[in-house]
Write a protein that holds these residues in place. Structure first.
Motif, PDB file in Angstrom:
ATOM      1  N   TRP A  18      -4.044  32.310  29.694  1.00  0.00           N
ATOM      2  CA  TRP A  18      -3.135  32.731  28.615  1.00  0.00           C
ATOM      3  C   TRP A  18      -3.896  33.444  27.496  1.00  0.00           C
ATOM      4  O   TRP A  18      -3.330  34.266  26.813  1.00  0.00           O
ATOM      5  CB  TRP A  18      -2.347  31.536  28.071  1.00  0.00           C
ATOM      6  CG  TRP A  18      -1.285  31.104  29.018  1.00  0.00           C
ATOM      7  CD1 TRP A  18      -0.066  31.685  29.191  1.00  0.00           C
ATOM      8  CD2 TRP A  18      -1.348  30.032  29.963  1.00  0.00           C
ATOM      9  NE1 TRP A  18       0.640  31.032  30.176  1.00  0.00           N
ATOM     10  CE2 TRP A  18      -0.121  30.015  30.675  1.00  0.00           C
ATOM     11  CE3 TRP A  18      -2.319  29.073  30.278  1.00  0.00           C
ATOM     12  CZ2 TRP A  18       0.143  29.091  31.669  1.00  0.00           C
ATOM     13  CZ3 TRP A  18      -2.046  28.157  31.257  1.00  0.00           C
ATOM     14  CH2 TRP A  18      -0.824  28.175  31.956  1.00  0.00           C
TER      15      TRP A  18
ATOM     16  N   LEU B 255       3.072  34.441  17.497  1.00  0.00           N
ATOM     17  CA  LEU B 255       3.550  35.807  17.244  1.00  0.00           C
ATOM     18  C   LEU B 255       4.642  35.814  16.172  1.00  0.00           C
ATOM     19  O   LEU B 255       4.697  36.727  15.336  1.00  0.00           O
ATOM     20  CB  LEU B 255       4.064  36.443  18.541  1.00  0.00           C
ATOM     21  CG  LEU B 255       2.995  36.666  19.626  1.00  0.00           C
ATOM     22  CD1 LEU B 255       3.617  37.293  20.872  1.00  0.00           C
ATOM     23  CD2 LEU B 255       1.859  37.535  19.112  1.00  0.00           C
ATOM     24  N   LYS B 256       5.491  34.781  16.196  1.00  0.00           N
ATOM     25  CA  LYS B 256       6.513  34.663  15.140  1.00  0.00           C
ATOM     26  C   LYS B 256       5.843  34.426  13.781  1.00  0.00           C
ATOM     27  O   LYS B 256       6.302  34.938  12.748  1.00  0.00           O
ATOM     28  CB  LYS B 256       7.486  33.536  15.471  1.00  0.00           C
ATOM     29  CG  LYS B 256       8.474  33.896  16.569  1.00  0.00           C
ATOM     30  CD  LYS B 256       9.532  32.826  16.732  1.00  0.00           C
ATOM     31  CE  LYS B 256      10.665  33.299  17.633  1.00  0.00           C
ATOM     32  NZ  LYS B 256      10.275  33.535  19.022  1.00  0.00           N
TER      33      LYS B 256
ATOM     34  N   GLU C   2       3.044  29.612  26.890  1.00  0.00           N
ATOM     35  CA  GLU C   2       3.753  30.833  26.491  1.00  0.00           C
ATOM     36  C   GLU C   2       4.557  30.612  25.212  1.00  0.00           C
ATOM     37  O   GLU C   2       4.653  31.492  24.353  1.00  0.00           O
ATOM     38  CB  GLU C   2       4.708  31.304  27.599  1.00  0.00           C
ATOM     39  CG  GLU C   2       4.045  31.723  28.880  1.00  0.00           C
ATOM     40  CD  GLU C   2       3.971  30.586  29.883  1.00  0.00           C
ATOM     41  OE1 GLU C   2       3.789  29.423  29.455  1.00  0.00           O
ATOM     42  OE2 GLU C   2       4.089  30.864  31.088  1.00  0.00           O
ATOM     43  N   ALA C   3       5.190  29.422  25.124  1.00  0.00           N
ATOM     44  CA  ALA C   3       5.994  29.113  23.938  1.00  0.00           C
ATOM     45  C   ALA C   3       5.102  29.001  22.697  1.00  0.00           C
ATOM     46  O   ALA C   3       5.474  29.436  21.608  1.00  0.00           O
ATOM     47  CB  ALA C   3       6.767  27.820  24.158  1.00  0.00           C
TER      48      ALA C   3
ATOM     49  N   ASP D  61       4.708  37.688  12.484  1.00  0.00           N
ATOM     50  CA  ASP D  61       5.839  38.426  11.887  1.00  0.00           C
ATOM     51  C   ASP D  61       6.131  37.906  10.487  1.00  0.00           C
ATOM     52  O   ASP D  61       6.420  38.680   9.566  1.00  0.00           O
ATOM     53  CB  ASP D  61       7.094  38.275  12.758  1.00  0.00           C
ATOM     54  CG  ASP D  61       6.977  39.059  14.057  1.00  0.00           C
ATOM     55  OD1 ASP D  61       6.111  39.952  14.132  1.00  0.00           O
ATOM     56  OD2 ASP D  61       7.744  38.759  14.993  1.00  0.00           O
TER      57      ASP D  61
ATOM     58  N   ILE E 170       8.304  24.854  17.237  1.00  0.00           N
ATOM     59  CA  ILE E 170       8.276  25.224  18.660  1.00  0.00           C
ATOM     60  C   ILE E 170       8.826  24.038  19.457  1.00  0.00           C
ATOM     61  O   ILE E 170       8.108  23.057  19.703  1.00  0.00           O
ATOM     62  CB  ILE E 170       6.850  25.568  19.126  1.00  0.00           C
ATOM     63  CG1 ILE E 170       6.236  26.649  18.222  1.00  0.00           C
ATOM     64  CG2 ILE E 170       6.867  26.037  20.575  1.00  0.00           C
ATOM     65  CD1 ILE E 170       4.784  26.954  18.522  1.00  0.00           C
TER      66      ILE E 170
ATOM     67  N   ASP F  63       4.195  32.440  21.672  1.00  0.00           N
ATOM     68  CA  ASP F  63       5.357  33.050  21.025  1.00  0.00           C
ATOM     69  C   ASP F  63       5.488  32.552  19.579  1.00  0.00           C
ATOM     70  O   ASP F  63       5.827  33.321  18.676  1.00  0.00           O
ATOM     71  CB  ASP F  63       6.622  32.711  21.828  1.00  0.00           C
ATOM     72  CG  ASP F  63       7.854  33.356  21.234  1.00  0.00           C
ATOM     73  OD1 ASP F  63       7.908  34.602  21.211  1.00  0.00           O
ATOM     74  OD2 ASP F  63       8.760  32.632  20.778  1.00  0.00           O
TER      75      ASP F  63
ATOM     76  N   SER G 168      -3.507  27.141  26.350  1.00  0.00           N
ATOM     77  CA  SER G 168      -3.169  28.461  25.795  1.00  0.00           C
ATOM     78  C   SER G 168      -4.414  29.257  25.421  1.00  0.00           C
ATOM     79  O   SER G 168      -4.349  30.484  25.300  1.00  0.00           O
ATOM     80  CB  SER G 168      -2.256  28.316  24.577  1.00  0.00           C
ATOM     81  OG  SER G 168      -2.981  27.829  23.469  1.00  0.00           O
TER      82      SER G 168
END
Ligand code: SF4
Length: 159
Positions: A48, A142-143, A135-136, A146, A127, A139, A43
């Motif tokens: 990525w 990114l969560k 990608e996971a 948030d 995860i 993600d 990643s």
């Protein structure tokens, strides 16, 4: 104690800046446990490119704010992982990456494997996958961003 008008005004201006900088400069501990760590490495590779989200791995827990657990945790490793977590300064977060970190994975019923990292440290993001793809993992970061945004909203305006 109630905040003064000046403090409220300063907080209103500085809190979004502080929150923005906090969530866009994430420093996970560069600590690989098992096969999921290979996806962690991927990643950050050019394909990525985790750094475009401000995710930069560091080797010392004193310089990190995210503990990324990416493999099965043995009972022997558990106290060391707990110590690494305690050595990280606040604010800090934990990501459980992959089935092994979440529940023990294929070794969930082994007496030498811990059934999930959340049995001894608080986990913010889970995860799933065996292994989760890069990608996971991105993600999940990114969560987490948030979550940091939500937790810092109005943080200093209430005291
Ligand atoms: S979840 Fe799967 S890929 Fe990840 S450490 Fe466990 S066995 Fe390996």
């Amino acid at each position: 104690m109630r905040a003064t008008g000046v403090k409220r005004a300063v907080d209103k201006i500085t809190t979004p800046i502080w929150s923005w900088s906090l969530r866009n400069s994430i420093f996970p501990l560069h600590f690989g446990i098992a096969c999921c760590a290979l996806e962690m490495a991927a990643s950050s590779a050019p394909r990525w490119d985790a750094e475009r989200f401000g995710i930069v791995y560091r080797s010392s827990p004193r310089q990190c704010d995210v503990l990324l657990v990416n493999g099965w945790v043995t009972t022997k490793l558990r106290p060391d992982l707990r110590r690494l977590y305690e050595q990280m300064p606040e604010p800090k977060w934990v990501i459980a990456m992959g089935e092994c970190a979440i529940s023990g994975g294929p070794w969930y019923d082994s007496h030498t494997v811990v059934q999930g990292v959340d049995t001894f440290i608080p986990v913010d993001i889970y995860i799933p996958g065996c292994p989760p793809r890069p990608e996971a993992l991105l993600d999940g970061f990114l969560k987490l961003q948030d979550k940091i945004r939500a937790s810092t909203k109005g943080r200093f305006l209430e005291d």
